[in-house]
Scaffold this motif. Structure first.
Motif, PDB file in Angstrom:
ATOM      1  N   GLN A   1       0.167   2.603   8.988  1.00  0.00           N
ATOM      2  CA  GLN A   1       0.432   1.169   9.008  1.00  0.00           C
ATOM      3  C   GLN A   1      -0.659   0.436   8.248  1.00  0.00           C
ATOM      4  OE1 GLN A   1       0.245  -0.734  12.804  1.00  0.00           O
ATOM      5  NE2 GLN A   1      -1.484   0.461  13.528  1.00  0.00           N
ATOM      6  N   LYS A   2      -0.626  -0.886   8.348  1.00  0.00           N
ATOM      7  CA  LYS A   2      -1.534  -1.744   7.593  1.00  0.00           C
ATOM      8  C   LYS A   2      -2.983  -1.303   7.747  1.00  0.00           C
ATOM      9  CE  LYS A   2      -2.252  -6.572   6.571  1.00  0.00           C
ATOM     10  NZ  LYS A   2      -1.319  -7.104   5.580  1.00  0.00           N
ATOM     11  N   GLY A   3      -3.724  -1.331   6.670  1.00  0.00           N
ATOM     12  CA  GLY A   3      -5.112  -0.890   6.696  1.00  0.00           C
ATOM     13  C   GLY A   3      -5.282   0.409   5.928  1.00  0.00           C
ATOM     14  N   MET A   4      -4.214   1.256   5.924  1.00  0.00           N
ATOM     15  CA  MET A   4      -4.287   2.557   5.250  1.00  0.00           C
ATOM     16  C   MET A   4      -4.499   2.408   3.753  1.00  0.00           C
ATOM     17  SD  MET A   4      -3.883   5.361   7.054  1.00  0.00           S
ATOM     18  CE  MET A   4      -2.850   6.687   6.465  1.00  0.00           C
ATOM     19  N   ALA A   5      -3.834   1.431   3.158  1.00  0.00           N
ATOM     20  CA  ALA A   5      -3.882   1.274   1.707  1.00  0.00           C
ATOM     21  C   ALA A   5      -3.364  -0.117   1.370  1.00  0.00           C
ATOM     22  CB  ALA A   5      -3.017   2.335   1.038  1.00  0.00           C
ATOM     23  N   GLU A   6      -3.522  -0.487   0.113  1.00  0.00           N
ATOM     24  CA  GLU A   6      -3.010  -1.781  -0.345  1.00  0.00           C
ATOM     25  C   GLU A   6      -1.736  -1.557  -1.152  1.00  0.00           C
ATOM     26  OE1 GLU A   6      -4.370  -4.797   0.323  1.00  0.00           O
ATOM     27  OE2 GLU A   6      -6.119  -3.990   1.392  1.00  0.00           O
ATOM     28  N   GLN A   7      -0.844  -2.487  -1.046  1.00  0.00           N
ATOM     29  CA  GLN A   7       0.415  -2.429  -1.778  1.00  0.00           C
ATOM     30  C   GLN A   7       0.167  -2.284  -3.289  1.00  0.00           C
ATOM     31  OE1 GLN A   7       2.667  -6.005  -1.295  1.00  0.00           O
ATOM     32  NE2 GLN A   7       4.459  -5.221  -2.359  1.00  0.00           N
ATOM     33  N   ARG A   8       0.988  -1.477  -3.968  1.00  0.00           N
ATOM     34  CA  ARG A   8       0.881  -1.324  -5.421  1.00  0.00           C
ATOM     35  C   ARG A   8       2.203  -1.681  -6.075  1.00  0.00           C
ATOM     36  NH1 ARG A   8      -2.214   4.247  -7.121  1.00  0.00           N
ATOM     37  NH2 ARG A   8      -4.149   3.862  -5.951  1.00  0.00           N
ATOM     38  N   ILE A   9       2.117  -2.040  -7.325  1.00  0.00           N
ATOM     39  CA  ILE A   9       3.338  -2.311  -8.089  1.00  0.00           C
ATOM     40  C   ILE A   9       3.436  -1.233  -9.161  1.00  0.00           C
ATOM     41  CG2 ILE A   9       4.424  -3.944  -9.689  1.00  0.00           C
ATOM     42  CD1 ILE A   9       2.891  -6.117  -7.908  1.00  0.00           C
ATOM     43  N   PRO A  10       4.598  -0.575  -9.289  1.00  0.00           N
ATOM     44  CA  PRO A  10       4.689   0.509 -10.281  1.00  0.00           C
ATOM     45  C   PRO A  10       4.509  -0.028 -11.696  1.00  0.00           C
ATOM     46  CG  PRO A  10       6.832   0.081  -9.265  1.00  0.00           C
ATOM     47  CD  PRO A  10       5.838  -0.778  -8.567  1.00  0.00           C
ATOM     48  N   ASN A  11       3.832   0.737 -12.550  1.00  0.00           N
ATOM     49  CA  ASN A  11       3.669   0.311 -13.944  1.00  0.00           C
ATOM     50  C   ASN A  11       4.727   0.995 -14.814  1.00  0.00           C
ATOM     51  OD1 ASN A  11       2.757   2.935 -14.354  1.00  0.00           O
ATOM     52  ND2 ASN A  11       0.608   2.331 -14.083  1.00  0.00           N
TER      53      ASN A  11
ATOM     54  N   HIS B   1      -7.405  -7.453   9.588  1.00  0.00           N
ATOM     55  CA  HIS B   1      -6.021  -6.982   9.494  1.00  0.00           C
ATOM     56  C   HIS B   1      -5.342  -6.827  10.848  1.00  0.00           C
ATOM     57  CE1 HIS B   1      -5.483  -6.590   5.321  1.00  0.00           C
ATOM     58  NE2 HIS B   1      -6.405  -5.668   5.124  1.00  0.00           N
ATOM     59  N   HIS B   2      -6.112  -6.436  11.868  1.00  0.00           N
ATOM     60  CA  HIS B   2      -5.446  -6.168  13.150  1.00  0.00           C
ATOM     61  C   HIS B   2      -4.910  -7.441  13.808  1.00  0.00           C
ATOM     62  CE1 HIS B   2      -9.652  -6.710  14.805  1.00  0.00           C
ATOM     63  NE2 HIS B   2      -8.952  -7.513  15.561  1.00  0.00           N
ATOM     64  N   GLU B   3      -5.259  -8.610  13.246  1.00  0.00           N
ATOM     65  CA  GLU B   3      -4.703  -9.856  13.801  1.00  0.00           C
ATOM     66  C   GLU B   3      -3.391 -10.257  13.121  1.00  0.00           C
ATOM     67  OE1 GLU B   3      -7.039 -13.336  14.156  1.00  0.00           O
ATOM     68  OE2 GLU B   3      -8.357 -12.480  15.660  1.00  0.00           O
ATOM     69  N   HIS B   4      -3.027  -9.559  12.055  1.00  0.00           N
ATOM     70  CA  HIS B   4      -1.828  -9.941  11.298  1.00  0.00           C
ATOM     71  C   HIS B   4      -0.552  -9.633  12.084  1.00  0.00           C
ATOM     72  CE1 HIS B   4       0.980  -8.287   7.911  1.00  0.00           C
ATOM     73  NE2 HIS B   4       1.472  -9.372   8.449  1.00  0.00           N
ATOM     74  N   VAL B   5       0.206 -10.690  12.381  1.00  0.00           N
ATOM     75  CA  VAL B   5       1.516 -10.478  12.997  1.00  0.00           C
ATOM     76  C   VAL B   5       2.596 -10.795  11.967  1.00  0.00           C
ATOM     77  CG1 VAL B   5       0.860 -10.799  15.398  1.00  0.00           C
ATOM     78  CG2 VAL B   5       1.510 -12.786  14.056  1.00  0.00           C
ATOM     79  N   GLY B   6       3.661 -10.011  12.018  1.00  0.00           N
ATOM     80  CA  GLY B   6       4.753 -10.193  11.059  1.00  0.00           C
ATOM     81  C   GLY B   6       5.428  -8.874  10.793  1.00  0.00           C
ATOM     82  N   GLN B   7       6.338  -8.912   9.831  1.00  0.00           N
ATOM     83  CA  GLN B   7       7.145  -7.739   9.512  1.00  0.00           C
ATOM     84  C   GLN B   7       6.303  -6.494   9.258  1.00  0.00           C
ATOM     85  OE1 GLN B   7      10.895  -8.157   7.790  1.00  0.00           O
ATOM     86  NE2 GLN B   7      10.800  -6.319   9.001  1.00  0.00           N
ATOM     87  N   THR B   8       5.230  -6.636   8.492  1.00  0.00           N
ATOM     88  CA  THR B   8       4.443  -5.449   8.169  1.00  0.00           C
ATOM     89  C   THR B   8       3.147  -5.377   8.965  1.00  0.00           C
ATOM     90  OG1 THR B   8       3.503  -6.677   6.331  1.00  0.00           O
ATOM     91  CG2 THR B   8       5.332  -5.204   5.829  1.00  0.00           C
ATOM     92  N   GLY B   9       2.952  -6.314   9.852  1.00  0.00           N
ATOM     93  CA  GLY B   9       1.792  -6.252  10.731  1.00  0.00           C
ATOM     94  C   GLY B   9       2.255  -5.886  12.124  1.00  0.00           C
ATOM     95  N   LEU B  10       1.695  -6.555  13.109  1.00  0.00           N
ATOM     96  CA  LEU B  10       2.046  -6.270  14.489  1.00  0.00           C
ATOM     97  C   LEU B  10       3.255  -7.118  14.883  1.00  0.00           C
ATOM     98  CD1 LEU B  10       0.653  -4.572  16.723  1.00  0.00           C
ATOM     99  CD2 LEU B  10      -0.462  -6.654  17.471  1.00  0.00           C
TER     100      LEU B  10
END
Lengths: 321, 247
Positions: free
Chosen positions: B177-187, A243-252
């Motif tokens: 930020q990324k890594g904390m959790a995975e995106q979810r879609i509301p049911n 994950h730490h290599e991901h660049v973009g809007q929601t990455g780095l």
């Protein structure tokens, strides 16, 4: 009256982003006709006096072992003391991982207007206006700061450090240091690789590479260039790459001098993370890939054939063939 | 245990970025609004996971915005959370917004405050730090992992070229930020229950505004791509070396 620059360290070594902040702060100090001063927290393994080369005239060193690990709360209180004692009117941070921790805290503590993510020197002719990136690099905003003390967090890779001559006066600063509440238990560094956020060249791969087993292609080119490696979001999501290599809007979000995208179509969310790169090269076999519209140079071709040839040409150029 | 998650409304990631009123205002016409992805995917979803593990956790959401932010906060409630608080104020100054959130936090006595690492419109990354300072709490920015062990949190944060793992006592503020959790879609159940969850509206507390937007601009358009033939990649290297001077 001075411009105070926070000189961020990692394990006693000065970070690349700190050199940018020093050069920026020194230029700003000259513009305002005041002294450029720096503050270093914790043990230092480098020659602080030599930082005069970057235009810093005086360095306040708070050498307290409670400051050897980062704790934004503790660091902020110490820097606030230095600001008060020196009467600094502008405080400059890098908008890096630590700057993002301290600059907003200091802003709230001192009630000082903050410009996070500055990309240029302030306009000081009429007021104090700083340009920053907004909308993830798709636009910029000019932010007017209306407070007596101003805080700027400079985006990494947006200001070239300039080396001149000079020696800084290093003074020990006696500060009240709280016991840190944050206890650092371990640090994991990817050894031998260039940190992505600091890299001046980045080679990045997308789904066009077909699988993680093909990443040698990216790594070989990155190695030849002394570059960091990165990837697009789909690649990180399917765990081909960490994950730490991901660049973009929601990455780095990165701003290297050169960004080479291999097999990445260039979705708008990816562009948001890389559009501040100075030069963008796109290699994709689809001539309709939207990324070509944002690129400076491009090759329409099969990455598996093209990239090894680029690697060879780079090695030849650098005399490492 | 009480958790507060800060939610912000941002334009959709594909929204066209343009400005009006002599380049002083974002052009909102036709813009789709979403929950700031960092707030939603990482801060909110991680907080929901903590509550799923320990149902005694009380999870509140807070946003600072006018009435038009309510659809966004309802969407967030459809993912999870017990109730939401909207501070009825609009501002682009981070100190003003942080002061409002800090006041809500003081009233509610939260043990843990989550924010996204930054909003995708103003890219300030400063609300969490300011709230932490106003409440005199520790602050961990750019967290990629978060675990609770009683009243201590074990947090992994991003550092240059790696990560740092630390232990911090509650209460504290974390930007996610990324890594904390995975995106979810509301049911459907979530969407239905969100309609009846409490959404309190509170009036803002007095706070200063320290900065103002003087104007916006767009970066200069790229000159256009220079294509190099696929059978001559060495030419690309020559151009990067001699023309662009980046290698």
């Amino acid at each position: 009256m001075s411009v105070l620059i926070f000189i961020d360290q990692a394990e006693g070594h000065i970070k690349k982003a700190s050199y940018e902040a020093m050069s920026y702060g020194a230029k700003l100090a000259a513009q305002l006709g005041v002294q450029a001063e720096g503050v270093v927290l914790g043990a230092a393994k480098e020659d602080l006096a030599a930082l005069g080369k970057y235009g810093v005239q005086k360095i306040h060193h708070v050498n307290n072992e409670a400051l050897n690990h980062f704790d934004a709360q503790v660091f902020t209180k110490v820097i606030a003391q230095v600001v008060e004692k020196t009467g600094a009117q502008v405080v400059v941070f890098s908008n890096n991982v630590d700057g993002k921790g301290i600059a907003p805290r200091l802003a709230a503590r001192l009630k000082a207007g903050l410009v996070p993510g500055a990309v240029a020197l302030p306009e000081t002719g009429n007021g104090f206006v700083v340009k920053k990136n907004v909308f993830s690099g798709k636009a910029f905003a000019n932010i007017a700061v209306n407070t007596p003390i101003k805080i700027i967090a400079l985006n990494p890779n947006s200001f070239k450090p300039e080396e001149g001559s000079g020696t800084a006066e290093v003074v020990a600063f006696n500060a009240t240091v709280d016991a840190p509440k944050v206890k650092v238990t371990s640090t994991n560094k990817v050894s031998g690789e260039v940190p992505l956020s600091e890299a001046s060249i980045v080679v990045s791969g997308g789904r066009g590479l077909k699988g993680p087993e093909n990443w040698g292609l990216i790594e070989d080119l990155a190695k030849a260039l002394g570059a960091a490696t990165a990837c697009s979001r789909p690649v990180a999501d399917v765990h081909w790459r960490p994950h730490h290599e991901h660049v973009g809007q929601t990455g780095l979000a990165i701003a290297p001098d050169l960004y080479i995208a291999v097999g990445i179509s260039g979705a708008i969310q990816h562009l948001a993370g890389v559009n501040r790169s100075k030069v963008i090269v796109v290699i994709n076999k689809d001539p309709e890939a939207p990324f070509f519209k944002a690129a400076d140079y491009g090759i329409v071709g099969d990455a598996f054939e093209v990239v090894p040839k680029i690697t060879e040409a780079v090695k030849k150029l650098k005399g490492i063939a | 245990m009480k958790i507060l998650v800060c939610i912000s409304k941002t334009p959709d990631t594909t929204a066209k970025i343009a400005f009006t009123d002599n380049n002083t205002k974002f052009a909102q016409d036709g813009v789709q609004w979403i929950i700031n992805p960092y707030d939603e995917w990482y801060a909110l979803v991680r907080a929901i996971e903590l509550k799923e593990k320990d149902p005694s956790i009380v999870l509140h959401l807070v946003t600072v915005g006018a009435a038009d932010t309510e659809p966004i906060i309802r969407k967030a409630l459809a993912l999870g959370g017990d109730e939401a608080i909207r501070v009825n104020a609009e501002s682009h100054d981070s100190y003003y917004i942080a002061s409002q959130i800090a006041e809500v936090a003081r009233q509610g006595g939260y043990d843990l405050i989550f924010t996204g690492r930054e909003t995708i419109d103003y890219n300030g990354a400063s609300i969490g730090g300011m709230v932490a300072e106003l409440l005199d709490m520790p602050y961990i920015p750019l967290a990629t992992k978060f675990e609770l062990n009683g009243t201590t949190a074990t947090i992994t944060r991003e550092i240059e070229g790696g990560e740092e793992i630390c232990e911090v006592p509650l209460p504290l503020v974390v930007s996610c930020q990324k890594g904390m959790a995975e995106q979810r879609i509301p049911n459907m159940k979530g969407i239905m229950s969100a309609r009846t969850k409490p959404l309190k509206v509170v009036e803002p507390t007095a706070a200063d505004t320290l900065t103002a937007i003087a104007g916006f601009g767009l970066p200069p358009a790229k000159a256009g791509v220079k294509l190099v033939p696929a059978d001559n990649p060495a030419e690309l290297v020559r151009l990067l070396h001699e023309e662009a001077k980046v290698i």
